[in-house]
Design an enzyme around this catalytic site. Structure first.
Site, PDB file in Angstrom:
ATOM      1  N   ASN A  97      29.748   8.330  -4.167  1.00  9.87           N
ATOM      2  CA  ASN A  97      29.852   9.757  -3.827  1.00  9.87           C
ATOM      3  C   ASN A  97      29.054  10.165  -2.591  1.00  9.87           C
ATOM      4  O   ASN A  97      29.406  11.135  -1.919  1.00  9.87           O
ATOM      5  CB  ASN A  97      29.372  10.551  -5.054  1.00  9.87           C
ATOM      6  CG  ASN A  97      29.064  11.991  -4.725  1.00  9.87           C
ATOM      7  OD1 ASN A  97      29.947  12.829  -4.656  1.00  9.87           O
ATOM      8  ND2 ASN A  97      27.781  12.293  -4.492  1.00  9.87           N
ATOM      9  N   TYR A 163      34.523  11.089  10.500  1.00  9.26           N
ATOM     10  CA  TYR A 163      34.609  11.394   9.063  1.00  9.26           C
ATOM     11  C   TYR A 163      36.033  11.182   8.561  1.00  9.26           C
ATOM     12  O   TYR A 163      36.265  10.562   7.523  1.00  9.26           O
ATOM     13  CB  TYR A 163      34.156  12.838   8.854  1.00  9.26           C
ATOM     14  CG  TYR A 163      34.037  13.318   7.423  1.00  9.26           C
ATOM     15  CD1 TYR A 163      32.830  13.198   6.735  1.00  9.26           C
ATOM     16  CD2 TYR A 163      35.103  13.931   6.765  1.00  9.26           C
ATOM     17  CE1 TYR A 163      32.699  13.679   5.424  1.00  9.26           C
ATOM     18  CE2 TYR A 163      34.981  14.406   5.471  1.00  9.26           C
ATOM     19  CZ  TYR A 163      33.778  14.288   4.808  1.00  9.26           C
ATOM     20  OH  TYR A 163      33.649  14.763   3.520  1.00  9.26           O
ATOM     21  N   ALA A 165      38.367   9.298   9.810  1.00 11.80           N
ATOM     22  CA  ALA A 165      38.702   7.867   9.786  1.00 11.80           C
ATOM     23  C   ALA A 165      38.055   7.188   8.578  1.00 11.80           C
ATOM     24  O   ALA A 165      38.693   6.380   7.885  1.00 11.80           O
ATOM     25  CB  ALA A 165      38.235   7.205  11.081  1.00 11.80           C
TER      26      ALA A 165
HETATM   27  P1  NAI Z   1      25.822  17.142  -0.637  1.00 10.55           P
HETATM   28  O1  NAI Z   1      25.223  17.175   0.737  1.00 10.55           O
HETATM   29  O2  NAI Z   1      25.508  18.255  -1.565  1.00 10.55           O
HETATM   30  O3  NAI Z   1      25.477  15.768  -1.336  1.00 10.55           O
HETATM   31  C1  NAI Z   1      25.573  14.533  -0.657  1.00 10.55           C
HETATM   32  C2  NAI Z   1      24.405  13.666  -1.071  1.00 10.55           C
HETATM   33  O4  NAI Z   1      24.566  12.394  -0.430  1.00 10.55           O
HETATM   34  C3  NAI Z   1      23.041  14.237  -0.640  1.00 10.55           C
HETATM   35  O5  NAI Z   1      22.188  14.351  -1.763  1.00 10.55           O
HETATM   36  C4  NAI Z   1      22.532  13.221   0.384  1.00 10.55           C
HETATM   37  O6  NAI Z   1      21.127  13.023   0.330  1.00 10.55           O
HETATM   38  C5  NAI Z   1      23.274  11.960  -0.054  1.00 10.55           C
HETATM   39  N1  NAI Z   1      23.305  10.979   1.020  1.00 10.55           N
HETATM   40  C6  NAI Z   1      23.611  11.169   2.330  1.00 10.55           C
HETATM   41  N2  NAI Z   1      23.475  10.021   3.003  1.00 10.55           N
HETATM   42  C7  NAI Z   1      23.087   9.071   2.103  1.00 10.55           C
HETATM   43  C8  NAI Z   1      22.785   7.701   2.177  1.00 10.55           C
HETATM   44  N3  NAI Z   1      22.844   7.031   3.338  1.00 10.55           N
HETATM   45  N4  NAI Z   1      22.432   7.057   1.054  1.00 10.55           N
HETATM   46  C9  NAI Z   1      22.371   7.710  -0.134  1.00 10.55           C
HETATM   47  N5  NAI Z   1      22.630   9.007  -0.278  1.00 10.55           N
HETATM   48  C10 NAI Z   1      22.986   9.689   0.837  1.00 10.55           C
HETATM   49  O7  NAI Z   1      27.386  17.058  -0.386  1.00 10.55           O
HETATM   50  P2  NAI Z   1      28.648  16.923  -1.352  1.00 10.55           P
HETATM   51  O8  NAI Z   1      29.635  17.845  -0.831  1.00 10.55           O
HETATM   52  O9  NAI Z   1      28.273  16.979  -2.777  1.00 10.55           O
HETATM   53  O10 NAI Z   1      29.144  15.450  -0.978  1.00 10.55           O
HETATM   54  C11 NAI Z   1      29.565  14.492  -1.920  1.00 10.55           C
HETATM   55  C12 NAI Z   1      30.780  13.763  -1.399  1.00 10.55           C
HETATM   56  O11 NAI Z   1      31.892  14.656  -1.364  1.00 10.55           O
HETATM   57  C13 NAI Z   1      30.635  13.215   0.024  1.00 10.55           C
HETATM   58  O12 NAI Z   1      31.195  11.914   0.082  1.00 10.55           O
HETATM   59  C14 NAI Z   1      31.454  14.182   0.849  1.00 10.55           C
HETATM   60  O13 NAI Z   1      31.944  13.572   2.021  1.00 10.55           O
HETATM   61  C15 NAI Z   1      32.551  14.534  -0.124  1.00 10.55           C
HETATM   62  N6  NAI Z   1      33.292  15.756   0.165  1.00 10.55           N
HETATM   63  C16 NAI Z   1      32.673  16.986   0.192  1.00 10.55           C
HETATM   64  C17 NAI Z   1      33.414  18.129   0.394  1.00 10.55           C
HETATM   65  C18 NAI Z   1      32.805  19.502   0.379  1.00 10.55           C
HETATM   66  O14 NAI Z   1      33.509  20.472   0.677  1.00 10.55           O
HETATM   67  N7  NAI Z   1      31.564  19.670  -0.006  1.00 10.55           N
HETATM   68  C19 NAI Z   1      34.858  18.061   0.616  1.00 10.55           C
HETATM   69  C20 NAI Z   1      35.397  16.730   0.548  1.00 10.55           C
HETATM   70  C21 NAI Z   1      34.631  15.635   0.339  1.00 10.55           C
END
Ligand code: NAI
Length: 259
Positions: A97, A163, A165
């Site tokens: 995630n 992103y 890609a």
């Molecule tokens: P968020 O920012 O609330 O949570 C993402 C988490 O990933 C954060 O806690 C961050 O510390 C962690 N993270 C970032 N880089 C990291 C790394 N190298 N190693 C370990 N942890 C890392 O964001 P969200 O939205 O909950 O994101 C979760 C997933 O959902 C992501 O893959 C994001 O791309 C995807 N996503 C989010 C959308 C949105 O509208 N929020 C829409 C579509 C997909």
């Protein structure tokens, strides 16, 4: 007529590892899985964020333990997965995630770095956790991998090509692994969230969010992280044993809305 077989809808006692679980959808998934009786390995970059979610879960009377884990670190993936199994005795589910969003036009000086980071964090990282988890998933009676992609895995938003890609890649990886691991009963599925209120979107002004959601989604609103977590849970149920290679939008109808 013979009664239909009853399939199990409980993940009680199963063990789930969730990356990026200190915030947003990862945190919501950690809460939901632990509420359902699973033991949850909460992993993220920073110790404080991890501990906060572990405390929330344990204070609710559920089971979780935390690990700091940068998903780009393949060596660390192998170490923490052995520690998770030592702690909980098994590993059944991996939820890939963790994510970041780095908007960059192709001609920006930052583009090469942002491209490399996006691919590392959003795509290559998934292979590290899956490779490290595989021996344990092979021993599970309910082995599940869920990858979190995005509606950006289907289409594209401007200046977001690294992103986009990477997320298209997550969909391809899901399909490839579903085929590779299917004969072993390991299911591999993918969620494509639409616009969700999380850390990634918190900087978008509220009014812009409302306008975007009304224009672009059928439901006319941003989603909540819990609503995505329930999609992930459905893929992880024992009863979902015949679902694999599925790419499921949880997007408020963004992908189906033309106008
Ligand atoms: P968020 O920012 O609330 O949570 C993402 C988490 O990933 C954060 O806690 C961050 O510390 C962690 N993270 C970032 N880089 C990291 C790394 N190298 N190693 C370990 N942890 C890392 O964001 P969200 O939205 O909950 O994101 C979760 C997933 O959902 C992501 O893959 C994001 O791309 C995807 N996503 C989010 C959308 C949105 O509208 N929020 C829409 C579509 C997909």
């Amino acid at each position: 007529m013979a009664r239909l077989s009853k399939l199990d809808r409980s993940i009680e006692g199963k063990v789930a590892l969730i990356t990026g679980a200190a915030s947003g959808m990862g945190r919501a998934t950690a809460h939901l899985f632990s509420d359902e009786g699973a033991h949850v390995a909460v992993t993220d970059l920073g110790a404080d964020g991890v501990q906060r979610v572990v405390d929330e879960i344990t204070e609710a009377g559920n089971s979780a333990k935390g690990w700091t884990f940068d998903v780009t670190d393949a060596g660390r993936a192998a170490v923490i997965i052995e520690e998770v199994v030592a702690e909980f005795g098994r590993l059944d589910m991996v939820i890939n995630n963790a994510g970041i969003a780095l908007f960059t036009p192709i001609d920006s000086p930052d583009y090469p770095d942002n491209w490399a980071t996006s691919i590392d964090v959003l795509l290559t990282a998934h292979t590290h956790t899956v490779r490290a988890a595989l021996p344990h998933l092979r021993r599970s009676d309910c082995p599940r991998i869920v990858n979190i992609a995005s509606t950006e895995g289907w289409g594209a938003t401007k200046f977001n090509s690294p992103y986009v890609a990477a997320k298209h890649g997550v969909i391809g990886l899901t399909k490839g692994l579903a085929v590779d691991l299917g004969r072993e009963g390991i299911t591999v599925n993918c969620i494509c969230p639409g616009p969700i209120v999380t850390g990634l979107t918190e900087d978008i002004p509220e009014n812009d969010r409302v306008v975007f959601a009304k224009r672009r989604t059928a439901l006319g609103r941003f989603g909540q992280p819990e609503e995505v977590a329930h999609g992930t849970l459905n893929f992880c149920l024992p009863a979902s044993q015949y679902m694999t290679g599925v790419i499921m939008p949880v997007d408020g109808g963004l992908l189906v809305k033309n106008a």
